[in-house]
Design a protein around this motif. Structure first.
Motif, short mmCIF file in Angstrom:
data_model
loop_
_atom_site.label_atom_id
_atom_site.label_comp_id
_atom_site.label_asym_id
_atom_site.label_seq_id
_atom_site.Cartn_x
_atom_site.Cartn_y
_atom_site.Cartn_z
N UNK A 100 28.16 43.17 22.52
CA UNK A 100 28.45 41.71 22.69
C UNK A 100 29.85 41.31 23.04
N UNK A 101 30.83 42.02 22.10
CA UNK A 101 32.20 41.73 22.35
C UNK A 101 32.49 42.50 23.67
N UNK A 102 32.06 43.60 23.87
CA UNK A 102 32.50 44.24 25.25
C UNK A 102 32.10 43.39 26.54
N UNK A 103 31.04 42.76 26.38
CA UNK A 103 30.32 41.88 27.54
C UNK A 103 31.36 40.78 27.82
N UNK A 104 31.87 40.11 26.56
CA UNK A 104 32.74 38.89 26.74
C UNK A 104 34.23 39.57 27.15
N UNK A 105 34.53 40.54 26.50
CA UNK A 105 36.11 41.11 26.88
C UNK A 105 36.11 41.35 28.34
N UNK A 106 35.05 42.13 28.91
CA UNK A 106 34.95 42.50 30.36
C UNK A 106 34.96 41.25 31.17
N UNK A 107 34.18 40.37 30.80
CA UNK A 107 34.18 38.98 31.67
C UNK A 107 35.32 38.30 31.89
N UNK A 108 36.03 38.11 30.23
CA UNK A 108 37.02 37.34 30.36
C UNK A 108 38.32 38.15 30.92
N UNK A 109 38.54 39.55 30.90
CA UNK A 109 39.32 40.35 31.24
C UNK A 109 39.49 40.11 32.89
N UNK A 110 38.48 40.12 33.61
CA UNK A 110 38.37 40.16 34.80
C UNK A 110 38.59 38.72 35.41
N UNK A 111 37.76 37.67 34.64
CA UNK A 111 38.21 36.19 34.96
C UNK A 111 39.60 35.89 35.11
N UNK A 112 40.12 36.23 33.86
CA UNK A 112 41.69 35.91 33.91
C UNK A 112 42.45 36.53 34.81
N UNK A 113 42.14 37.88 35.21
CA UNK A 113 42.88 38.48 36.12
C UNK A 113 42.44 38.03 37.48
N UNK A 114 41.34 37.51 37.74
CA UNK A 114 40.85 36.84 39.07
C UNK A 114 41.71 35.47 39.32
N UNK A 115 42.14 35.07 38.38
CA UNK A 115 42.84 33.66 38.56
C UNK A 115 44.23 33.93 39.31
N UNK A 116 44.37 35.22 39.47
CA UNK A 116 45.61 35.70 40.26
C UNK A 116 45.35 35.31 41.61
N UNK A 117 43.96 35.19 42.08
CA UNK A 117 43.66 35.00 43.34
C UNK A 117 44.15 33.56 43.77
N UNK A 118 44.47 32.58 42.87
CA UNK A 118 45.01 31.30 43.29
C UNK A 118 46.34 31.69 43.67
N UNK A 119 47.03 32.61 42.95
CA UNK A 119 48.39 32.75 43.53
C UNK A 119 48.62 33.53 44.75
N UNK A 120 47.78 34.76 44.72
CA UNK A 120 47.79 35.38 45.75
C UNK A 120 47.46 34.73 47.14
N UNK A 121 46.80 33.76 47.07
CA UNK A 121 46.41 33.09 48.32
C UNK A 121 47.57 32.26 49.01
N UNK A 122 48.58 31.98 48.11
CA UNK A 122 49.55 31.13 48.47
C UNK A 122 51.02 32.01 48.89
N UNK A 123 50.92 33.24 48.74
CA UNK A 123 52.22 33.98 48.65
C UNK A 123 52.64 34.44 49.84
N UNK A 124 51.56 34.24 50.93
CA UNK A 124 52.03 34.61 52.34
C UNK A 124 51.64 33.45 53.28
N UNK A 125 52.35 32.50 53.23
CA UNK A 125 52.43 31.29 53.95
C UNK A 125 52.72 31.55 55.42
N UNK A 126 52.04 30.84 56.38
CA UNK A 126 52.53 31.46 57.77
C UNK A 126 53.99 31.15 58.23
N UNK A 127 54.61 30.29 57.59
CA UNK A 127 56.23 30.08 57.87
C UNK A 127 57.26 30.95 57.47
#
Length: 438
Positions: A349-376
């Motif tokens: 149960x701990x592992x299921x939560x840790x893996x989910x939170x680990x990847x969730x928190x890491x995937x929050x980087x998608x919010x940043x990565x989507x903005x770092x290559x603006x067309x300008x």
């Protein structure tokens, strides 16, 4: 594993094809301007991050079979629908829905692997998922090249056919997975009775803590209080900025180096293939030697070197070579890090939560990565590449801190055992008898 790989392939093709569509008219036909394309990439990650943990809990409760089959059928339909959008608002809507249904795919599969295979054999299985992600980029580039060569048909632009055809393929294969993907190894149709008993014995030997179908709240608290989770999440967050930016914007970066739209699509193929080979070699060595930390040192260094080249020079050939270095470092790092966390987290149960939170928190980087290559910032995109370089450097630092934390815990356990202590009052991986994998 072939079925898991197929699900990942479908998911990442349907997610990243937007990068291929961009280089042949997607933005213009939907009326996007400025940073609109970056924004729709960002909106995808909002539901993606929020709903990863609920999807993993659903898979833990009901098994990966029909839960993930339902998800793939839904996101396939949404992908088909993307081929018919005509405005920025419609594009946002389909990307948000796509993020919701794809949210649980990767953490759920990683958790499933951690339940079945012993610790020393997990890296190569998780590597199958990451290699599939890299190969999806190569296949996506090849597929986009073919669709672009086909041109407009029946009044629909080539980029629209890209979404429609990929969505139909995913829908058909998703329906197959609905029937073929088992709910658990014990009920797998492709195992005979003796093989099912072997699977049960392997699970009992390698996962001595009693598994429960429902979520154990006390183990959730254990997960949330463990600094190991947050250090690992910081490392994965930083490395994933480069991973998501690479997966979505590689055709854009290649075009900025001076290649044509057609060349940008097919030249991405060898880059992803090389990244896949690098991931396979790194994870094979990691499993063979039962070493994780040492394999997490050289991979960010490759990424740092690759991004340093494209930041430092605008030379076309050098930039193309740098993409090989970056890909060879990005994908193996995430593979081994996720496996390392899984190896060192008990009970289930701990592992299921840790893996989910680990990847969730890491995937929050998608919010940043989507903005770092603006067309300008075209054509060289120095800012985005510099941010990816910095992310790789911080990820490397976090690996050192994780190693130091686990070494400290092992010293404390040894001290108590030397004092003939029977228990330290903790459970799972924090108990005296648990040996961390390094």
């Amino acid at each position: 594993m072939p079925q898991m790989a197929l699900l990942v392939l479908l998911g990442y093709l349907d997610r990243t094809n937007i990068g291929n569509a961009r280089v042949f008219g997607f933005e213009e036909d939907t009326g996007m301007r400025g940073t609109d394309f970056n924004n729709i990439s960002m909106y995808f990650y909002i539901p993606y991050v929020l709903f990863e943990t609920p999807w993993v809990i659903a898979v833990k409760t009901w098994g990966p079979g029909r839960v993930l089959a339902l998800a793939v059928v839904a996101w396939s339909a949404i992908t088909i629908g993307t081929g018919f959008v005509h405005s920025y608002g419609q594009t946002i809507a389909v990307r948000v829905m796509l993020g919701f249904f794809e949210a649980g795919l990767f953490p759920a599969l990683t958790f499933t692997i951690s339940q079945i295979y012993p610790a020393r054999s997990q890296a190569k299985r998780v590597a199958v998922l990451y290699i599939t992600i890299a190969l999806s980029g190569a296949l996506g580039g090849l597929f986009a090249y073919g669709i672009q060569s086909m041109g407009s048909r029946h009044g629909l632009s080539a980029w629209r056919w890209l979404f429609i055809v990929e969505g139909v393929i995913s829908l058909v294969l998703g329906l197959v997975c609905w029937v073929s993907l088992p709910a658990s190894p014990e009920t797998a149709w492709f195992l005979n009775e003796e093989e099912k008993r072997i699977v049960m014995r392997i699970k009992e030997r390698n996962h001595p803590y009693k598994e429960t179908a429902s979520l154990d709240v006390s183990q959730v608290a254990m997960a949330l209080k463990d600094p190991f989770l947050y250090l690992a999440s910081a490392a994965l967050f930083c490395s994933s900025i480069a991973l998501f930016g690479f997966g979505t914007f590689l055709p854009t970066l290649l075009r900025g180096m001076g290649y044509t739209a057609l060349e940008a699509n097919y030249l991405s193929i060898p880059v992803y293939i090389f990244a896949s080979i690098s991931t396979a070699i790194t994870t094979f060595v990691s499993d063979r030697l039962s070493k994780r930390a040492v394999c997490l040192i050289h991979t960010p260094l490759l990424g740092i070197c690759g991004y340093a080249i494209v930041v430092g020079t605008g030379h076309k050939a050098a930039g193309f070579f740098a993409m090989f270095l970056a890909g060879a470092g990005i994908y193996p790092f995430n593979t081994v890090l996720v496996t390392w966390v899984s190896n060192n987290t008990q009970p289930d149960s701990k592992r299921s939560i840790v893996i989910a939170l680990l990847i969730s928190l890491a995937n929050a980087s998608g919010l940043a990565s989507s903005q770092i290559y603006p067309s300008y910032d075209a054509p060289r995109y120095v800012k985005g590449n510099a941010i990816s370089l910095a992310g790789e450097a911080v990820a490397l630092l976090c690996v050192g801190l994780l190693y130091a934390l686990l070494k400290y815990r092992m010293r404390e356990k040894k001290r108590l055992l030397d004092e003939s202590k029977e228990s330290n009052g903790k459970q799972g991986d924090r108990s005296l008898r648990f040996q961390y994998v390094f």
